[in-house]
Design an enzyme around this catalytic site. Structure first.
Site, PDB file in Angstrom:
ATOM      1  CD  GLN A  78     -40.573  15.889  10.566  1.00  0.00           C
ATOM      2  OE1 GLN A  78     -41.150  16.454   9.655  1.00  0.00           O
ATOM      3  NE2 GLN A  78     -41.099  15.771  11.768  1.00  0.00           N
ATOM      4  CG  HIS A  79     -41.189  10.882  12.080  1.00  0.00           C
ATOM      5  ND1 HIS A  79     -41.714  11.570  13.150  1.00  0.00           N
ATOM      6  CD2 HIS A  79     -41.796  11.386  10.967  1.00  0.00           C
ATOM      7  CE1 HIS A  79     -42.603  12.450  12.695  1.00  0.00           C
ATOM      8  NE2 HIS A  79     -42.670  12.362  11.388  1.00  0.00           N
ATOM      9  CG  ASP A 231     -37.454  16.026   5.793  1.00  0.00           C
ATOM     10  OD1 ASP A 231     -38.342  16.097   6.676  1.00  0.00           O
ATOM     11  OD2 ASP A 231     -37.446  15.112   4.943  1.00  0.00           O
TER      12      ASP A 231
HETATM   13  O1  LIG Z   1     -42.523  11.784   8.134  1.00  0.00           O
HETATM   14  C1  LIG Z   1     -42.450  12.859   7.570  1.00  0.00           C
HETATM   15  C2  LIG Z   1     -43.044  14.082   8.163  1.00  0.00           C
HETATM   16  O2  LIG Z   1     -43.692  13.868   9.370  1.00  0.00           O
HETATM   17  C3  LIG Z   1     -41.736  12.933   6.254  1.00  0.00           C
HETATM   18  O3  LIG Z   1     -41.964  14.158   5.613  1.00  0.00           O
HETATM   19  C4  LIG Z   1     -40.256  12.641   6.430  1.00  0.00           C
HETATM   20  O4  LIG Z   1     -39.637  13.746   7.079  1.00  0.00           O
HETATM   21  C5  LIG Z   1     -39.586  12.237   5.139  1.00  0.00           C
HETATM   22  O5  LIG Z   1     -39.439  13.286   4.255  1.00  0.00           O
HETATM   23  P1  LIG Z   1     -38.973  13.168   2.708  1.00  0.00           P
HETATM   24  O6  LIG Z   1     -37.784  12.289   2.655  1.00  0.00           O
HETATM   25  O7  LIG Z   1     -40.123  12.669   1.924  1.00  0.00           O
HETATM   26  O8  LIG Z   1     -38.631  14.587   2.356  1.00  0.00           O
END
Ligand SMILES: O=C(CO)[C@@H](O)[C@H](O)COP(=O)(O)O
Ligand SMILES: Nc1ncnc2c1ncn2[C@@H]1O[C@H](COP(=O)(O)OP(=O)(O)O)[C@@H](O)[C@H]1O
Length: 476
Positions: A78-79, A231
């Site tokens: 995300q983000h 994700d």
């Molecule tokens: O920033 C967040 C949720 O808001 C994280 O959960 C990212 O989405 C990264 O995920 P992973 O790579 O650790 O699965």
């Protein structure tokens, strides 16, 4: 014999891309592929989107089903802020969710608009993680680059567009930008950070088709492509999650979330009020320091991950990357409560406890924010790379006091994307496809007494560490 119908789901997350090929009728995983990513470590956290694309190509080829799958979908971390020029090439590396350099811009936005108002409009009070803060950082620090930007994308949008040529996204991932609300993009907030809404992708309805695979990729030309999502939203689909079932994900990030029927709006900022990939909500709390931080601690101590010992009074706040929950972007790692008889194994256990503490402290708030009852005795679903670690499992049992279920299926994010792809072909809802595949099934570890002493010690250290953790740890 009837021909096997297969779909591909992709998880483009922080450390790697993982692809699974799934039999639509049985849910059996018939192929897997994986390729690693590089994340910069010098101050910020950046990755090259071109490397994500190459990793995706490699991972889908490795499934062995790139030519015969009926549909594909991409979930992504995300983000992240992906900035493209008019030809669709990245202008600079993507700024990732765990890059805390944008903390001052998040604080400026909170001060200017107000935390409660931001939570009301976008569901969340932005921290450095949110895309809005990253765009404001880019405008402030690299104005010439910002001026050249012809398109702004999230990681999964970028990859879907490479596959289809379509500039589209979904409500789940859009909800992590800080500029999206249930009525669409928030023009006033975009105006404040100087971002032209014309640079953003179209938010497609849940279950829509993003397009078809265009020529020149390893996937069969014309293959259907679903919208994809963030994700965490994808893992919720991949588990076939029902409202009120809590999930704890242990990966680069630690996340705790549940599907909720009520739209969250937590003005304290602990719970982010994300949308799920269907029509509900996904209240979620996220930490920056999870498996990588604990592994780093084990390496510093010269011990294996599982070489933990009970007892002692040590407290570790493993905030090696700064922290997001609690919101301490300038924090660094802190060890407290050492005695002559503290053992390395106890210190490693304290690192696990310190990494799990904030997530479990946020669990009840996550459930309440989505309108669900924290007292319901649902087991905590444990997923992500750390879920198979025995020390992680024991830590979560001790600090949650709940039963813990460890799904036997791996790669739940990629499975959720596969469920979105399957839904395009079968007409089902994606979560219903995952429930049919029984992806959440796995051993249930019985609840143990909650270790209130450890929780109290960590909470107390955190309260007293105030000034130390608020000050900039290093000049970034
Ligand atoms: O920033 C967040 C949720 O808001 C994280 O959960 C990212 O989405 C990264 O995920 P992973 O790579 O650790 O699965
Ligand atoms: N058996 C295990 N015990 C503890 N941690 C593990 C184990 N296997 C993998 N990990 C951790 O899982 C992490 C990767 O998890 P993953 O969910 O794939 O991350 P991400 O999605 O953020 O890229 C790595 O940091 C690794 O240290």
């Amino acid at each position: 014999m009837a021909e096997q119908r297969v779909v591909i789901g992709v998880d483009s997350s922080t450390q790697s891309t993982k692809a699974v090929a799934v039999d639509i009728d049985t849910g059996a995983v018939v192929g897997r592929g994986r390729a690693a990513h590089t994340v910069s470590e010098d101050g910020g956290r950046e990755s090259d989107p071109e490397q994500w694309w190459e990793a995706l190509e490699e991972a889908v080829v490795r499934t062995g089903c790139a030519e015969r799958a009926g549909a594909v979908s991409i979930a992504g971390q995300q983000h992240g802020l992906v900035t493209l020029d008019a030809a669709g090439a990245p202008i600079r590396p993507a700024l990732l969710w765990n890059d805390v350099r944008s903390a001052p811009q998040a604080a400026e936005l909170r001060d200017a608009v107000g935390a409660a108002e931001l939570a009301r409009r976008t569901g969340s009070v932005p921290t450095a993680a949110f895309t809005a803060a990253k765009w404001a950082w880019l405008r402030a620090h690299e104005p010439a680059a910002a001026d050249r930007v012809a398109a702004v994308r999230l990681p999964h949008d970028f990859l879907t567009e490479r596959l289809t040529g379509e500039a589209v996204t979904d409500r789940g991932d859009a909800s992590g930008t800080g500029w999206w609300g249930p009525d669409g993009y928030d023009r006033d907030l975009l105006d404040r950070i100087g971002l032209d809404p014309g640079l953003l992708p179209q938010v497609l309805p849940a279950g829509a088709r993003a397009g078809i695979v265009r020529p020149g990729t390893p996937l069969r030309r014309g293959m259907l492509v679903a919208t994809g999502t963030g994700d965490n939203m994808a893992a919720a689909l991949g588990l076939g999650l029902l409202p009120g079932q809590p999930v704890l994900s242990l990966g680069t990030s630690g996340t705790v979330y549940a599907v909720g029927r009520t739209r969250p709006a937590d003005p304290s900022g602990t719970v982010a009020g994300f949308a799920d990939a269907l029509g509900d909500w996904l209240p979620l709390a996220c930490t920056l320091n999870c498996t990588l931080a604990v592994d780093h601690f084990a390496a510093l101590l010269g011990r294996g991950r599982e070489e933990v010992e009970d007892g002692g009074t040590a407290v570790v706040l493993p905030y090696l990357d700064g922290e997001r929950t609690p919101n301490l972007p300038a924090a660094s790692g802190l060890v407290h409560g050492l005695r002559h008889d503290t053992t390395p194994g106890q210190l490693l256990q304290a690192a696990y406890d310190g990494a799990a503490h904030a997530l479990l402290a946020a669990l009840d708030g996550v459930l309440r924010a989505g309108g669900e009852d924290p007292a319901d005795d649902e087991p905590l679903l444990l997923i992500g790379g750390g879920a198979r670690g025995r020390a992680w499992q024991r830590t979560v049992l001790r600090l949650s006091g709940r039963a813990v279920q460890v799904p036997a299926a791996q790669e739940l994010v990629a499975l959720g994307a596969a469920a979105q792809a399957a839904a395009l072909l079968t007409g089902e809802r994606a979560d219903a496809a995952a429930r049919r595949w029984r992806t959440a099934e796995g051993p249930v570890l019985e609840a143990v007494d909650k270790d209130d002493d450890a929780l109290e010690r960590i909470g107390d250290t955190l309260r007293r560490a105030g000034a130390l953790q608020g000050a900039p740890a290093t000049a970034r």
